[in-house]
Each structure stands twice: as structure tokens, then as C-alpha cells.
Design an enzyme around this catalytic site. Structure first.
Site, PDB file in Angstrom:
ATOM      1  N   ARG A  32     -41.434  11.260  43.617  1.00 22.98           N
ATOM      2  CA  ARG A  32     -42.699  10.540  43.420  1.00 22.98           C
ATOM      3  C   ARG A  32     -43.432  11.033  42.174  1.00 22.98           C
ATOM      4  O   ARG A  32     -44.219  10.291  41.584  1.00 22.98           O
ATOM      5  CB  ARG A  32     -43.566  10.675  44.667  1.00 22.98           C
ATOM      6  CG  ARG A  32     -44.072  12.070  44.965  1.00 22.98           C
ATOM      7  CD  ARG A  32     -44.480  12.261  46.414  1.00 22.98           C
ATOM      8  NE  ARG A  32     -43.305  12.277  47.289  1.00 22.98           N
ATOM      9  CZ  ARG A  32     -43.376  12.427  48.606  1.00 22.98           C
ATOM     10  NH1 ARG A  32     -44.550  12.568  49.193  1.00 22.98           N
ATOM     11  NH2 ARG A  32     -42.278  12.431  49.336  1.00 22.98           N
ATOM     12  N   LYS A  76     -33.486  23.433  48.766  1.00 20.74           N
ATOM     13  CA  LYS A  76     -32.851  22.845  49.938  1.00 20.74           C
ATOM     14  C   LYS A  76     -31.800  23.798  50.501  1.00 20.74           C
ATOM     15  O   LYS A  76     -31.220  24.605  49.776  1.00 20.74           O
ATOM     16  CB  LYS A  76     -32.150  21.531  49.566  1.00 20.74           C
ATOM     17  CG  LYS A  76     -33.027  20.412  49.081  1.00 20.74           C
ATOM     18  CD  LYS A  76     -32.176  19.209  48.694  1.00 20.74           C
ATOM     19  CE  LYS A  76     -33.020  18.071  48.125  1.00 20.74           C
ATOM     20  NZ  LYS A  76     -33.797  17.404  49.175  1.00 20.74           N
TER      21      LYS A  76
END
Length: 460
Positions: free
Chosen positions: A312, A238
Site C-alpha cells: 500500500r 516474514k
């Protein structure tokens, strides 16, 4: 927070009068002339949240008018503890049970402060517990909300996978629950390959936290919470601006523990299981990579389209394990996608479910408890976006469309169609301060989910 709710009034307790805008004219007409003139002079118009302090003999505060909305909700009085003069206050007896309970919860939450690293210098006003309020409900909501806020607010240095496991252990000890933690390379031996792969690059080893409580004869309720204690993005790292709030990426885990706390405090007749995959998504020489093909607990293979779609991945192993127990209800909580925030903003969690009745019940309890959700579809037409040429699934479809939906569809592959399942994609953070909701970690959907479980499975 709860100590700002008193059992009994004292000699200097000041009454609060709740006034709706449409009622103000009648109140002024019926008030003693001096008080009416004073209120008019202050410019009080009974706008929700506005107050008028009315003096009495000797200059002491005699009473306070408080503007409230037509429907008194959880937050209607939440700004008062920090804005009223220090002292003790009481509410009118005419409040019904729902209003009295909501007022007490809101007041207590309005006294929340995160004080782990800095002592509080704030004095809050006290409220006498309103007549008709459900004290046990107040204690459940306030203590669980404080737990979630404290966990989310704690920086990753002090809230990594081991510390999150310690928080679960503390909760288990308090209520006599059983706790099992699988850590490090044992995750591979016990077949949690995704939890291991995502967390293996960090200095603090990944963990699968497994809490169990209740009578084995009761219906099984499984709660799963995403426990990414810090998310650098992995090798798909990020930017610094997007990394700033990543201490809150374990907000789903905090919510699972918060709901568990409420269930155990109430002694609900359920068999509770809480599963938290706890990891730090870090960068090192053994980080998992884009385009790796990784196995899952269910046996499906996943191509890594992006290492920053790691939530996930750890959830799929935990959901597969939870689903193997054939629960009567399975709910997962996760700070999963920026797409959900783009669609619904920071205050409104996204709800996905494979069970229409479950979804409608959750939306209803959300409305009743001032804890809203908004349903988004598990749109089957988008399942093709998860296709991989060389694996069963891809974790991060290219193109950027329907990101919250494709994430939910990915998780759906790890839950049997007959299992009543809800996936809640939430923000777990207040970007600005509002009454009762200071900037920082926030509990969302706790009250709605607890009310749903109580309604479906009964009270103690």
C-alpha cells in the site's frame, strides 16, 4: 498456446460431441446400436469433463463424447487438450459466438506451460477454431493471460525491478507506446518517496515504470499495479513458510501489463497510462523501520506500523500520480492482503470501489466472462483504525481486524472522491491444478476489466 488452435480441419480430424447429462438418454436412443452399447459399456454418464472415446473402422478414433455443464463456460473443455489422444479435434457448429469463443480460449489456456527453465515434454491435442469464435478476442485473452502467468511464475532473481521494467519496455515497443522509468535516488528528486523508501534496501534499485499509449483526445484510463518483486517483509521479516510464494507479490503489476496488452491489441479508443512501482522489500542497514514517519507524493505523512504492509505504501505514490491526471477510470491491481484470501479464498478477488455503478459493472462483466470478483465495502467506520497520534496515517493498524478493508481505505486516501476508482485485491496464483489453470501464476480479472473498459469507452 495459440498454435494449438488450427484454422481448418484435416482428413483425420475427430469430431467432439458435447452432451449434457439430461441429453444423454436421448442421444443413446438415437445412436447406432453398436455406438450406444459401447458408450454404455464405458460407464459414461455425461458428467462435466467426462469423455467417451468411440472407435470407428479399423480401430481408429471416430468421435468423442464430452460431458459438459448446462452452461458452457471458459473451463468446460480446458482439460481436454492434455487428456485426449494427440490429434486434431473439431466442435459442433451449433455453438453460439460466446460459447465458441469461450471454448477456444479454454482450450488454448489448457495448453499453457511455463517452460523458461525446463523444456516441455507434453503433447497437447489441437482444436480447429470453432465456427463463430471471435479469433481476435481469443488471441487477446490467451496472450495476455500467458504474459501474466509467465511474469508471476518467474523467480525474483530473474524478475526484479529492472526485469519488470524490461517486460514493460518490450510491451511498449510492440505497440508503439512511450515508456519512462525513474530509478534509484531519482525517485526522491521526482517526488516518489514511498517507492524509494520501500525499495532502497535492495541490491536492485526501485523503479517507477510509466507507460503511455493512445490518442490524447480519448478518455484517460489509468492502470496501477503493485510491483513488489520479492517481499521478505522487511525488518518485520516474514517466516520462511510465508516467504515461499513472495515471487508472486508483483502479480498486480503483471495484471496491469496484461490488461494494457489487451487494450493495445484491440486498439481501444482510450488514452492509456500504466504506472508500476517496482521494488524489492529487502533487509539491510538502510531498510525503512517500524514507527518511521515517511512522506508520500500526496503530502500526507505515514507512520510505519509494520514494514510488511509495504504494498500500500508504494501504491499510494502511484495512485496519487495517476489521480493527478483526472482519469475517466482508475483501476489498481495488487496481491495486497492475506485478509482478502481468508475472506474469499484464492480463486475470488476482492473488489473495492468508491463508485457503485463502476462496481456493479465490473461484477457484471466478471459474470459474463467467467472472471468473477466479489465486492467488499469501503466501510467508513473503520477509517479510525488508520489513525496515528503523530502522522496523518498508519499503514498497518493493530488488532488484525478487517485487514483487506483497512488496506483499501488507506489507498482511498490517495484518490479524489470524484475519480471512478476500483481496487482489486487478488491472489495471482493457483494453489492446485484445475482444467486450464495449472498450479502457479494466474491471471484474474483480466477479462472482466477489459470487458468493462470496452463497454464504457467503445471498440476500435
Amino acid at each position: 498456446m495459440l498454435h494449438h488452435l488450427r484454422a481448418k480441419p484435416t482428413d483425420d480430424t475427430v469430431p467432439l460431441e458435447l452432451i449434457r447429462k439430461a441429453e444423454l438418454s436421448a442421444w443413446l436412443d438415437g445412436a447406432e446400436p453398436a455406438a450406444a452399447a459401447w458408450v454404455r459399456g464405458t460407464g459414461f454418464t455425461a458428467e462435466p469433463g467426462a469423455v467417451a472415446l468411440i472407435p470407428g473402422e479399423g480401430g481408429r478414433l471416430a468421435r468423442v463424447l464430452v460431458g459438459v455443464p448446462d452452461r458452457l463456460d471458459l473451463w468446460s473443455l480446458a482439460g481436454l487438450p492434455g487428456s485426449l489422444p494427440k490429434g486434431s479435434y473439431t466442435l459442433p457448429d451449433r455453438l453460439d459466438g460466446r460459447e465458441a469463443t469461450a471454448a477456444a480460449i479454454g482450450w488454448a489456456l489448457g495448453c499453457y506451460q511455463f517452460t523458461r527453465y525446463r523444456k516441455s515434454t507434453k503433447d497437447f491435442a489441437h482444436l480447429v477454431m470453432p465456427a463463430g469464435a471471435d479469433r481476435h478476442a481469443v488471441e487477446r485473452v490467451v496472450s495476455a493471460t500467458a504474459l501474466v502467468r509467465d511474469l508471476v511464475n518467474t523467480p525474483a532473481e530473474d524478475m526484479g525491478p529492472p526485469e519488470l521494467a524490461q517486460a514493460a519496455e518490450k510491451l511498449a515497443d510492440e505497440f508503439g507506446a512511450k515508456l519512462k522509468v525513474i530509478a534509484g535516488d531519482d525517485l526522491l528528486e521526482k517526488n516518489y518517496p514511498m517507492v524509494h523508501a520501500v525499495g532502497r534496501a535492495a541490491a536492485k534499485a526501485p523503479r517507477l515504470i510509466d507507460l503511455r499509449w493512445g490518442n490524447k483526445e480519448h478518455p484517460l484510463v489509468c492502470l496501477v499495479g503493485k510491483g513488489v518483486c520479492f517481499d521478505s517483509g522487511g525488518l518485520d521479516i516474514k517466516g520462511s513458510a510465508n516467504m515461499l510464494l513472495m515471487k508472486k507479490d508483483m502479480g498486480g503489476a503483471a495484471h496491469a501489463l496484461g490488461v494494457a496488452r489487451m487494450i493495445m491489441m484491440a486498439g481501444l479508443p482510450v488514452r492509456l497510462r500504466v504506472l508500476v512501482p517496482a521494488v524489492e522489500n529487502a533487509v539491510s542497514g538502510n531498510s525503512f523501520r517500524p514507527m518511521d514517519i515517511l512522506p508520500t507524493r500526496k503530502g500526507l505523512t505515514v507512520e510505519i506500523g509494520n514494514t510488511d504492509a509495504e504494498g500500500r505504501l508504494i501504491l499510494c505514490d502511484a495512485l496519487a500520480e495517476a489521480d493527478s491526471d483526472r482519469p475517466a477510470l482508475l483501476i489498481d491491481f495488487a496481491t495486497l492482503t492475506g485478509a482478502a484470501r481468508v475472506a474469499l479464498g484464492p480463486e475470488l478477488p476482492a473488489l473495492f470501489s468508491n463508485d457503485d455503478a463502476l462496481a456493479e459493472d465490473l461484477l457484471a462483466t466478471g459474470r459474463e466472462t467467467d472472471d468473477p470478483l466479489w465486492r467488499l465495502p469501503l466501510w467508513p467506520g473503520y477509517r479510525r483504525m488508520l489513525d496515528s497520534r503523530i502522522a496523518d496515517l498508519n499503514n498497518a493498524p493493530s488488532g488484525g481486524f478487517a485487514g483487506a478493508i483497512t488496506a483499501a481505505l488507506f489507498l482511498e486516501r490517495f484518490v479524489a472522491p470524484e475519480t471512478p476508482w476500483a481496487h482489486i485485491d487478488l491472489y495471482a496464483w493457483n494453489p492446485t491444478t484445475r482444467p486450464g489453470r495449472p498450479e502457479g501464476g494466474e491471471a484474474m480479472t483480466l477479462r472482466a476489466v477489459y470487458a468493462l473498459i470496452e463497454r464504457r469507452f467503445g471498440t476500435a
